[in-house]
Design an enzyme around this catalytic site. Structure first.
Site, PDB file in Angstrom:
ATOM      1  N   HIS A 106       5.761  -5.533  -0.274  1.00 16.64           N
ATOM      2  CA  HIS A 106       5.882  -5.804  -1.713  1.00 16.64           C
ATOM      3  C   HIS A 106       5.664  -7.305  -1.887  1.00 16.64           C
ATOM      4  O   HIS A 106       5.973  -8.088  -0.982  1.00 16.64           O
ATOM      5  CB  HIS A 106       7.289  -5.524  -2.246  1.00 16.64           C
ATOM      6  CG  HIS A 106       7.769  -4.116  -2.098  1.00 16.64           C
ATOM      7  ND1 HIS A 106       8.376  -3.650  -0.968  1.00 16.64           N
ATOM      8  CD2 HIS A 106       7.781  -3.077  -2.977  1.00 16.64           C
ATOM      9  CE1 HIS A 106       8.719  -2.387  -1.139  1.00 16.64           C
ATOM     10  NE2 HIS A 106       8.369  -2.007  -2.355  1.00 16.64           N
ATOM     11  N   ASP A 109       8.565  -9.308  -0.852  1.00 21.74           N
ATOM     12  CA  ASP A 109       8.955  -9.320   0.566  1.00 21.74           C
ATOM     13  C   ASP A 109       8.334 -10.556   1.219  1.00 21.74           C
ATOM     14  O   ASP A 109       8.961 -11.209   2.051  1.00 21.74           O
ATOM     15  CB  ASP A 109       8.407  -8.101   1.328  1.00 21.74           C
ATOM     16  CG  ASP A 109       8.832  -6.780   0.726  1.00 21.74           C
ATOM     17  OD1 ASP A 109       9.910  -6.736   0.098  1.00 21.74           O
ATOM     18  OD2 ASP A 109       8.083  -5.800   0.892  1.00 21.74           O
ATOM     19  N   GLU A 237       3.330   7.059  -4.972  1.00 18.07           N
ATOM     20  CA  GLU A 237       4.367   7.514  -4.031  1.00 18.07           C
ATOM     21  C   GLU A 237       5.440   8.254  -4.825  1.00 18.07           C
ATOM     22  O   GLU A 237       6.262   7.647  -5.504  1.00 18.07           O
ATOM     23  CB  GLU A 237       4.966   6.307  -3.293  1.00 18.07           C
ATOM     24  CG  GLU A 237       5.987   6.721  -2.251  1.00 18.07           C
ATOM     25  CD  GLU A 237       6.549   5.537  -1.479  1.00 18.07           C
ATOM     26  OE1 GLU A 237       5.802   4.576  -1.187  1.00 18.07           O
ATOM     27  OE2 GLU A 237       7.756   5.569  -1.184  1.00 18.07           O
ATOM     28  N   ASP A 312      18.810   8.690  -0.395  1.00 20.32           N
ATOM     29  CA  ASP A 312      17.662   8.204   0.366  1.00 20.32           C
ATOM     30  C   ASP A 312      18.177   7.304   1.494  1.00 20.32           C
ATOM     31  O   ASP A 312      18.311   6.105   1.325  1.00 20.32           O
ATOM     32  CB  ASP A 312      16.795   7.401  -0.628  1.00 20.32           C
ATOM     33  CG  ASP A 312      15.400   7.148  -0.138  1.00 20.32           C
ATOM     34  OD1 ASP A 312      14.978   7.805   0.822  1.00 20.32           O
ATOM     35  OD2 ASP A 312      14.720   6.295  -0.734  1.00 20.32           O
TER      36      ASP A 312
HETATM   37  C1  XUL Z   1      11.714   3.426  -2.181  1.00 20.75           C
HETATM   38  C2  XUL Z   1      10.447   3.330  -1.430  1.00 20.75           C
HETATM   39  C3  XUL Z   1       9.649   2.084  -1.642  1.00 20.75           C
HETATM   40  C4  XUL Z   1       8.181   2.293  -1.682  1.00 20.75           C
HETATM   41  C5  XUL Z   1       7.382   1.050  -2.015  1.00 20.75           C
HETATM   42  O1  XUL Z   1      12.413   4.595  -1.961  1.00 20.75           O
HETATM   43  O2  XUL Z   1      10.102   4.190  -0.660  1.00 20.75           O
HETATM   44  O3  XUL Z   1       9.994   1.184  -0.638  1.00 20.75           O
HETATM   45  O4  XUL Z   1       7.703   2.778  -0.468  1.00 20.75           O
HETATM   46  O5  XUL Z   1       7.804   0.444  -3.176  1.00 20.75           O
HETATM   47 CO    CO Z   2       8.408   4.465   0.539  1.00 17.37          CO
END
Ligand code: XUL
Ligand code: CO
Length: 441
Positions: A106, A109, A237, A312
């Site tokens: 990101h 990051d 995603e 998660d």
């Molecule tokens: C959050 C997640 C993120 C994405 C990228 O659950 O998976 O880290 O992969 O923003």
């Molecule tokens: Co992810």
């Protein structure tokens, strides 16, 4: 500007090599032999393993109940430019020692987020130059980049779906800079994960309007990247919830429907995360299969959840049976389109030694390698495919075939049913299928 940092952060750890399953060296691959060829392709090329910058170099072991437990040497400088360089040095050292070739990031990051957009732009352009130099001296590439449009409090009501236009515009500026960074670093793909693109309550949410805004946002982002020469694939995603109660990219089927509705299906594919799949009450292999059915299986975020709780947890993958089932789908659908396997996983809060991150990634790579090798053996040397095909044999000839060839209508079905006296009950053989998987592990 120094080209390569002088500090060795992972002291005493040498490059991780494949030693085979008889090896008792914990810092060696037991199954992942990068050059081993499975179904016509090396394991390295099947997977394109990537390290997630955010978990591995920014995560500090915090949880909602406690502060950092993991205090790493690269996280010392109070100067944001030096801190970003130190982190990049640690990342490149780690990725190289793992023998991997990719990372995902990101924007925030790579750098600490500053107070203004301008400050962020300066920091990003500084670290981009530094990382470019490091790339010239290594094999390390970018699998995908993305923008963190969810942590800053301004995004509490969403980014591209925020009801306040100026916040949407700010997210646009952020995505522009993240795209510039990804393109400058020769990134192969770009990800959109809509962490706060969704709603907490429909009482205050105009869902249709927000979805239109999101569709437009992705369209103009794609158009901008293409105008800058970006040839890679964009990925959505999916995740059903967390942090938002309901996220718009709930699962793969929803995301594909959305992409088709807004005319984005030629530029976008899906990045499937294991723990997001299970949060959506699906299996990982279900999500892979749905994406593959539409030719949209782009990339994987590898991790796993926990059966005893529902959120998660982003643990490293280790379930060989489940990963083997997923690799059957992976092989049958011809693998990933453009993407790779990104370890979007974090070591536990109480994993505090410098070698823990190595054990985590070794285990993850071995898990995928072993599962792929097993799935390939199942497909090439068992009667699995034959059994699978046999279930549908009534569609291979005669009326079944006519149906598939669109030669029968509803009245035809009515007439056929009136003539049929007995119905064959054909066993699904589920337990036999399960045993075949186990036999080959
Ligand atoms: C959050 C997640 C993120 C994405 C990228 O659950 O998976 O880290 O992969 O923003
Ligand atoms: Co992810």
């Amino acid at each position: 500007m120094a080209i390569i940092g002088n500090t060795e952060y992972f002291k005493g750890i040498r490059e991780i090599k494949f030693e085979g399953k008889e090896s008792d060296n914990p810092l060696a691959f037991k199954y992942y032999n990068p050059d081993f060829v499975v179904a016509g392709k090396s394991l390295k090329d099947h997977f394109k393993f990537a390290v997630a910058y955010w978990h591995s170099f920014c995560g500090k072991g915090t949880d909602p109940f406690g502060s950092a437990t993991q205090k790493f040497l690269w996280d010392k400088s109070s100067d944001p430019f030096q801190a970003a360089k130190d982190k990049a040095d640690a990342a490149f050292e780690f990725i190289t020692k793992m023998g991997f070739e990719y990372f995902c990031f990101h924007d925030y990051d790579l750098i600490q987020e500053g107070n203004t957009l301008k400050e962020n732009e300066e920091r990003l352009s500084y670290i981009t130059d530094y990382i470019k130099l490091k790339q010239q001296n290594s094999n390390v590439k970018v699998l995908w980049g993305t923008a963190n449009c969810f942590s800053n409090p301004i995004y509490m009501n969403g980014a591209a779906t925020n009801p306040e236009f100026n916040i949407l515009a700010r997210a646009g500026a952020q995505v522009k800079l993240a795209l510039d960074t990804t393109i400058a670093l020769d990134g192969q793909n770009y990800v959109f994960w809509g962490g706060r693109e969704g709603y907490m309550s429909l009482l205050n949410t105009d869902m249709k309007r927000e979805l239109d805004h999101l569709g437009r946002f992705l369209t103009i982002s794609k158009d901008y990247a293409r105008s800058q020469g970006f040839k890679g694939t964009f990925f959505i995603e999916p995740k059903p919830m967390e942090p938002t109660k309901h996220q718009y990219d709930f699962d793969t089927a929803t995301a594909i429907g959305f992409l088709k509705e807004y005319g984005l299906e030629d530029d976008f594919k899906i990045n499937i995360e294991v723990n997001h799949s299970t949060l959506a009450q699906h299996t990982f292999q279900h999500e892979l299969c749905v994406a593959a059915n539409s030719g949209m299986l782009g990339s994987i975020d590898a991790n796993r959840g926990d059966y005893q709780n529902g959120w998660d947890t982003d643990q490293f993958p280790n379930n060989i049976y489940e990963t083997t089932e997923a690799m059957l789908v992976f092989l049958n659908s011809g693998g990933l389109k453009g993407g790779g396997v990104n370890f979007d996983a974090k070591i536990r809060r109480n994993s505090t030694d410098i070698d823990d991150i190595f054990h985590a990634h070794i285990g993850g790579a071995d898990n995928f390698a072993r599962a792929l090798i097993t799935a390939d053996k199942i497909l090439s040397s068992s009667n699995y495919s034959e059994l699978f095909k046999k279930r549908y044999q009534s569609f291979d000839t005669g009326l079944g075939k006519d149906y598939e060839n669109k030669k029968l209508n509803l009245i035809d079905l009515y007439n056929i049913a009136n003539k049929t006296k007995n119905y064959k009950l054909i066993s699904g053989k589920q337990e036999l299928f399960e045993n075949i998987v186990n036999q080959f592990i």
